[in-house]
Design an enzyme around this catalytic site. Structure first.
Site, PDB file in Angstrom:
ATOM      1  N   LEU A  73       0.721  -1.289  -0.073  1.00  0.00           N
ATOM      2  CA  LEU A  73       0.091  -0.440  -0.312  1.00  0.00           C
ATOM      3  C   LEU A  73       0.782   1.345   0.006  1.00  0.00           C
ATOM      4  CD1 LEU A  73      -2.720  -1.447   2.705  1.00  0.00           C
ATOM      5  CD2 LEU A  73      -3.220  -1.020   0.180  1.00  0.00           C
ATOM      6  N   ASP A  74       0.959   2.130  -0.929  1.00  0.00           N
ATOM      7  CA  ASP A  74       1.796   3.522  -0.549  1.00  0.00           C
ATOM      8  C   ASP A  74       1.384   4.139   0.247  1.00  0.00           C
ATOM      9  OD1 ASP A  74       1.696   3.174  -3.370  1.00  0.00           O
ATOM     10  OD2 ASP A  74      -0.271   4.283  -4.250  1.00  0.00           O
ATOM     11  N   GLN A  75       2.472   5.150   0.874  1.00  0.00           N
ATOM     12  CA  GLN A  75       2.559   5.714   2.079  1.00  0.00           C
ATOM     13  C   GLN A  75       1.010   6.040   2.641  1.00  0.00           C
ATOM     14  OE1 GLN A  75       2.555   8.885   2.590  1.00  0.00           O
ATOM     15  NE2 GLN A  75       2.347   9.687   1.548  1.00  0.00           N
TER      16      GLN A  75
END
Length: 245
Positions: free
Chosen positions: A113-115
């Site tokens: 998952l992206d930040q």
């Protein structure tokens, strides 16, 4: 040095169990035991060679309660501001949210998952299970709650289900399901994907002339993020079958 006797299937010595669980190098684990800092099922055990059934053993290690798992599978409610990389750059890694023994085991994220993306993240050190959960051949669905900049229309959802072309691949990428959530005009899109590409949700939404303003993963396979698992908290998954469709 005398050889240790052969142990029954599924058993191991206490020092090896602690080492496998991530409580430090073998000498450190042996020292914890010899100094009376390890309890097994509520009783102090000071013999590193004492043998026990390795999986689901109830321990107290230097005041820390622990139930052993030969193969770890955990769920984490990922908050924003964390990277899923084992070698994070600009942001702290999600492994910082885990206790030290799990950090030492080198758990791999099951899809990143992206930040700025929140929600359900699985981590494991079980290689075959990791492959099952990430390979497109096994069709493990992942459900995303998407907050869009513009209202979600039926036409956008239809395009997402039929497939959109991303800039790095001429083969259309399609959603297993796409639907607006809420009454009337809404900016909430629920998107279900069977594969995982780099920034896939954001790029798919952009391909139908909208923009992702917020992204949250709510489900993987049959496992839904529990309402009582707060951001930053984690929990063991005792049976991987609960995830697989």
């Amino acid at each position: 040095m005398a050889k240790r006797p052969r142990l029954p299937a599924g058993h191991n010595t206490l020092d090896q169990i602690l080492f496998g669980q991530g409580f430090g190098e073998r000498r450190v684990c042996e020292g914890l035991i010899l100094n009376g800092l390890v309890q097994v099922n509520g009783e102090v055990v000071d013999d590193p060679d004492a043998a026990f059934l390795e999986d689901r053993l109830s321990l107290m290690v230097d005041g820390q309660p622990w139930v052993t798992h030969v193969k770890a599978l955990i769920m984490l409610h990922k908050p924003p501001g964390y990277e899923c990389s084992l070698k994070p750059g600009a942001w702290p890694g999600v492994h910082n949210l885990l206790p030290v023994p799990l950090r030492r085991r080198g758990l791999q994220p099951v899809g990143r998952l992206d930040q700025d993306t929140t929600g359900l993240l699985l981590l494991t050190d079980d290689g075959p299970l990791l492959h099952k959960l990430t390979s497109p051949k096994h069709h493990v669905p992942k459900v995303y709650e998407v907050t869009c900049k513009h209202p979600v229309t039926p036409a956008m959802c239809e395009k997402l289900r039929k497939g959109v072309v991303l800039d790095d691949d001429p083969t259309p990428v399609l959603a297993d399901a796409a639907e607006p959530v809420g009454e009337g005009e809404t900016c909430h899109l629920r998107l279900t994907l069977l594969q995982g590409k780099y920034h896939q949700v954001k790029r798919m939404v952009a391909a139908v002339s909208n923009r992702v303003e917020g992204l949250h993963r709510s489900q993987i396979g049959r496992l839904t993020l529990p309402e009582d698992l707060a951001p930053g908290q984690w929990r063991w998954i005792e049976d991987p079958a609960i995830v697989l469709p």
